[in-house]
Design a protein around this motif. Structure first.
Motif, PDB file in Angstrom:
ATOM      1  N   GLU A 142       0.559  -1.331   0.058  1.00  0.00           N
ATOM      2  CA  GLU A 142      -0.128  -0.007  -0.217  1.00  0.00           C
ATOM      3  C   GLU A 142       0.583   1.115   0.089  1.00  0.00           C
ATOM      4  N   ILE A 143      -0.364   2.701  -0.210  1.00  0.00           N
ATOM      5  CA  ILE A 143       0.660   3.805  -0.920  1.00  0.00           C
ATOM      6  C   ILE A 143       0.213   4.455   0.089  1.00  0.00           C
ATOM      7  N   ILE A 144       0.550   5.557   0.592  1.00  0.00           N
ATOM      8  CA  ILE A 144      -0.351   6.312   1.745  1.00  0.00           C
ATOM      9  C   ILE A 144      -0.222   8.123   0.991  1.00  0.00           C
ATOM     10  N   SER A 145      -1.120   8.421   0.107  1.00  0.00           N
ATOM     11  CA  SER A 145      -0.850   9.406  -0.813  1.00  0.00           C
ATOM     12  C   SER A 145      -1.458  10.801   0.601  1.00  0.00           C
ATOM     13  N   VAL A 174     -12.250   3.412  -0.514  1.00  0.00           N
ATOM     14  CA  VAL A 174     -12.033   5.050  -0.558  1.00  0.00           C
ATOM     15  C   VAL A 174     -10.351   5.254  -0.916  1.00  0.00           C
ATOM     16  N   PRO A 175      -9.666   6.415  -1.234  1.00  0.00           N
ATOM     17  CA  PRO A 175      -8.597   6.670  -1.491  1.00  0.00           C
ATOM     18  C   PRO A 175      -7.826   6.628   0.186  1.00  0.00           C
ATOM     19  N   ARG A 176      -7.010   5.772  -0.039  1.00  0.00           N
ATOM     20  CA  ARG A 176      -5.846   5.992   1.037  1.00  0.00           C
ATOM     21  C   ARG A 176      -5.011   7.438   1.136  1.00  0.00           C
ATOM     22  N   ALA A 177      -6.079   8.546   1.279  1.00  0.00           N
ATOM     23  CA  ALA A 177      -5.422   9.880   1.294  1.00  0.00           C
ATOM     24  C   ALA A 177      -5.868  10.500   2.201  1.00  0.00           C
ATOM     25  N   ILE A 178      -5.064  11.798   2.996  1.00  0.00           N
ATOM     26  CA  ILE A 178      -4.986  12.806   3.432  1.00  0.00           C
ATOM     27  C   ILE A 178      -5.353  13.995   2.834  1.00  0.00           C
ATOM     28  N   LEU A 179      -6.160  14.874   3.092  1.00  0.00           N
ATOM     29  CA  LEU A 179      -5.853  16.241   2.346  1.00  0.00           C
ATOM     30  C   LEU A 179      -5.773  17.542   3.792  1.00  0.00           C
ATOM     31  N   VAL A 180      -4.698  18.255   3.413  1.00  0.00           N
ATOM     32  CA  VAL A 180      -4.068  18.848   3.922  1.00  0.00           C
ATOM     33  C   VAL A 180      -3.860  20.324   3.822  1.00  0.00           C
ATOM     34  N   GLU A 235      -1.695  11.770  13.573  1.00  0.00           N
ATOM     35  CA  GLU A 235      -2.646  10.542  13.866  1.00  0.00           C
ATOM     36  C   GLU A 235      -3.337  10.504  12.843  1.00  0.00           C
ATOM     37  N   ARG A 236      -4.133  10.717  12.306  1.00  0.00           N
ATOM     38  CA  ARG A 236      -4.363  10.365  10.701  1.00  0.00           C
ATOM     39  C   ARG A 236      -3.617   9.194   9.929  1.00  0.00           C
ATOM     40  N   ILE A 237      -2.636   9.742   9.937  1.00  0.00           N
ATOM     41  CA  ILE A 237      -1.167   8.759   8.839  1.00  0.00           C
ATOM     42  C   ILE A 237      -1.074   7.250  10.125  1.00  0.00           C
ATOM     43  N   ARG A 238      -0.950   6.851  11.206  1.00  0.00           N
ATOM     44  CA  ARG A 238      -1.305   6.615  12.197  1.00  0.00           C
ATOM     45  C   ARG A 238      -2.211   5.065  12.142  1.00  0.00           C
ATOM     46  N   LYS A 239      -3.597   6.145  11.356  1.00  0.00           N
ATOM     47  CA  LYS A 239      -4.670   5.468  10.839  1.00  0.00           C
ATOM     48  C   LYS A 239      -4.448   4.637  10.229  1.00  0.00           C
ATOM     49  N   GLU A 240      -4.416   5.282   9.055  1.00  0.00           N
ATOM     50  CA  GLU A 240      -4.243   4.317   7.878  1.00  0.00           C
ATOM     51  C   GLU A 240      -3.167   3.498   8.056  1.00  0.00           C
ATOM     52  N   ALA A 241      -2.005   3.861   8.754  1.00  0.00           N
ATOM     53  CA  ALA A 241      -0.810   2.720   8.290  1.00  0.00           C
ATOM     54  C   ALA A 241      -0.945   2.164   9.152  1.00  0.00           C
ATOM     55  N   GLU A 242      -1.908   1.422  10.072  1.00  0.00           N
ATOM     56  CA  GLU A 242      -2.694   0.742  10.520  1.00  0.00           C
ATOM     57  C   GLU A 242      -3.475  -0.228   9.922  1.00  0.00           C
ATOM     58  N   ASP A 243      -4.268  -0.078   8.578  1.00  0.00           N
ATOM     59  CA  ASP A 243      -4.918  -0.452   7.818  1.00  0.00           C
ATOM     60  C   ASP A 243      -4.300  -0.988   7.050  1.00  0.00           C
ATOM     61  N   CYS A 244      -2.636  -1.019   6.651  1.00  0.00           N
ATOM     62  CA  CYS A 244      -1.914  -1.781   5.518  1.00  0.00           C
ATOM     63  C   CYS A 244      -1.725  -2.615   5.593  1.00  0.00           C
ATOM     64  N   ASP A 245      -1.361  -3.894   5.117  1.00  0.00           N
ATOM     65  CA  ASP A 245      -1.200  -5.126   5.320  1.00  0.00           C
ATOM     66  C   ASP A 245       0.158  -4.973   5.135  1.00  0.00           C
ATOM     67  N   CYS A 246       1.114  -4.061   4.186  1.00  0.00           N
ATOM     68  CA  CYS A 246       2.501  -3.684   3.813  1.00  0.00           C
ATOM     69  C   CYS A 246       2.297  -2.842   3.414  1.00  0.00           C
ATOM     70  N   LEU A 247       2.605  -1.918   4.118  1.00  0.00           N
ATOM     71  CA  LEU A 247       2.978  -0.035   4.069  1.00  0.00           C
ATOM     72  C   LEU A 247       3.994  -0.479   3.124  1.00  0.00           C
ATOM     73  N   GLN A 248       4.369   0.193   2.135  1.00  0.00           N
ATOM     74  CA  GLN A 248       5.015   0.176   1.457  1.00  0.00           C
ATOM     75  C   GLN A 248       6.201   1.874   0.928  1.00  0.00           C
ATOM     76  N   GLY A 249       5.322   2.943   1.026  1.00  0.00           N
ATOM     77  CA  GLY A 249       5.657   4.024   1.612  1.00  0.00           C
ATOM     78  C   GLY A 249       5.033   5.404   1.305  1.00  0.00           C
ATOM     79  N   PHE A 250       4.986   6.425   1.456  1.00  0.00           N
ATOM     80  CA  PHE A 250       4.033   7.429   1.279  1.00  0.00           C
ATOM     81  C   PHE A 250       4.988   8.628  -0.017  1.00  0.00           C
TER      82      PHE A 250
END
Length: 441
Positions: free
Chosen positions: A3-6, A60-66, A118-133
């Motif tokens: 997974e990739i978090i945007s 839903v997108p793995r996205a955080i809009l700031v 905190e939002r990044i942490r929650k998204e990362a916990e939902d990932c099986d194998c986080l590859q990056g951001f």
């Protein structure tokens, strides 16, 4: 799944980020409600890299809009795919950064950073194998430069192993309404150099020229330029999202394109910008400076490494043959100490609206032209201490400016040194790179 978090920061980052999601949502056959309505099974094989599946097969997108103000979010929510994003994905401050790097890094941005992490942490916990951001931002304004720099540093501190990749928009006087853009850009450079693994440089100067001369627009607007960037980002990430003849991920991309840790500023290019082309024409266009997303002349530098991603029904053998010929005919533009500097990937799934496309990713020493342009503009103002009081009032002192200017100049020097490095043969017949003194390979 890898997974990739945007993370989209600032007005520019969120505008480009929305265009990116608009493009890949359509490619994966997902409608505005998040439901898959496509017929191609390939659309679902790698969808979890960028999308998270929730109840009733909704994506839903793995996205955080700031952003430090909510205006851009109101515009996104009103658009067709605005309701795809979860409400918690929007994180806004109460005041804007006022185009000031210091407000984004020290005061307003610092207060908002804990919510983002905190939002990044929650998204990362939902990932099986986080590859990056994947962070999208501009370093011309205050939020994208200041808060963007802060987030890169904090993410690296929290997650030292996953890859951090940025799509960074470089300011230009041709597309600007902010006089202190050179300050913001140079102050951001230190964080990008030290904490990122790959940085895709998107130069507003080059985008403006593409709009003017390639797309024949009298006065290019941001929406058109953002769509070009979104198509390029779609091409870069296609090998992560779809099965193909060769598959990749963020780490493989970095390993193939970044020979030294600090020299990770990559120049993307995209073809075709207009009519459909054959494979040979696509290859020639991605190496053409008119199609590159940075205002550089690659003939004034040397290529360290190149990635080429092809999409559509394209023969991998044909691609390899054309690449070998190009490398042989243009050997003087490539460094001798990297013998096989062009890596190719073929993805069978065509992008929407095209039969065949190619996306280039260049690691070239010519990128120093972009940083020299910014540092020159920075130095002219800093010598006279112009506008400096706005930054000092938020906690920045002159030493911060001096260090940032030094780091930017040092980066240009490193590119120049490795560009001039030659191969030397030792007595045993092995070849070793002529490394500059004091530098680690």
């Amino acid at each position: 799944m890898r997974e990739i978090i945007s993370i989209h920061v600032g007005q520019c980052g969120n505008s480009i980020g929305y265009k990116f999601w608009e493009v890949i949502v359509t490619e994966h056959g997902v409608n505005a409600n998040g439901l898959h309505c496509g017929e191609d099974p390939c659309q679902l094989k790698g969808i979890n890299v960028y999308f998270r599946e929730v109840d009733n097969r909704r994506f839903v997108p793995r996205a955080i809009l700031v952003d430090l103000e909510s205006g851009v979010f109101d515009a996104i929510k009103e658009k067709e795919f605005g309701r795809l994003f979860e409400p918690d994905s929007f994180i806004a401050g109460s005041q804007g950064a006022g185009k000031n790097w210091a407000k984004g890094y020290y005061s307003e941005g610092l207060e908002l950073s804990s919510k983002v992490l905190e939002r990044i942490r929650k998204e990362a916990e939902d990932c099986d194998c986080l590859q990056g951001f994947q962070l999208v931002h501009s370093i011309g304004g205050g939020t994208g430069s200041g808060l963007g720099s802060l987030m890169v540093e904090r993410i690296r501190d929290m997650y030292p192993d996953p890859i951090i990749s940025t799509h960074t928009v470089i300011p230009s006087p041709k597309v600007s309404d902010v006089v202190v853009e050179p300050y913001n850009a140079v102050l951001s450079t230190s964080s990008l150099v030290e904490f990122c693994d790959t940085c895709f440089t998107i130069d507003n100067e080059a985008l403006y020229n593409i709009g003017m001369y390639s797309l024949k627009k009298k006065q290019p607007v941001y929406g058109e330029l953002n769509h070009i960037v979104a198509n390029t980002m779609s091409g870069i990430t296609a090998a992560f999202r779809f099965p193909g003849q060769l598959n990749g991920d963020l780490r493989k991309l970095a390993v193939n394109l970044v020979p030294f840790p600090r020299l990770h500023f990559l120049v993307p290019s995209f073809a075709p910008l207009a009519s459909s082309l054959n494979v040979n024409d696509l290859i020639m266009q991605i190496f053409d400076y008119k199609n590159m997303m940075a205002d550089i002349d690659p003939r004034k530098g040397k290529f360290f490494a190149v990635g080429a991603i092809f999409r559509g029904k394209i023969s991998a053998k044909q691609v390899e043959q054309q690449i070998i010929q190009l490398r042989y005919k243009n050997g003087s533009y490539f460094t001798d100490w990297i013998p096989d500097g062009i890596k190719t990937t073929v993805c069978d799934v065509s992008p929407i609206g095209f039969q065949k496309t190619a996306t280039g990713i260049m690691n070239t020493s010519a990128i120093q032209e972009v940083f020299k342009r910014i540092v020159t503009q920075f130095s002219k103002m800093f010598e006279r201490k112009a506008f400096l009081h706005w930054f000092q009032g938020e906690g920045v002192d002159e030493d911060d400016f001096n260090v940032s200017e030094f780091n930017a100049n040092n980066l240009c020097d490193e590119y120049h040194i490795y560009e001039e490095a030659e191969i030397e043969s030792d007595e045993e017949g092995f070849t070793s790179g002529n490394e500059p003194k004091g530098q680690q390979p």
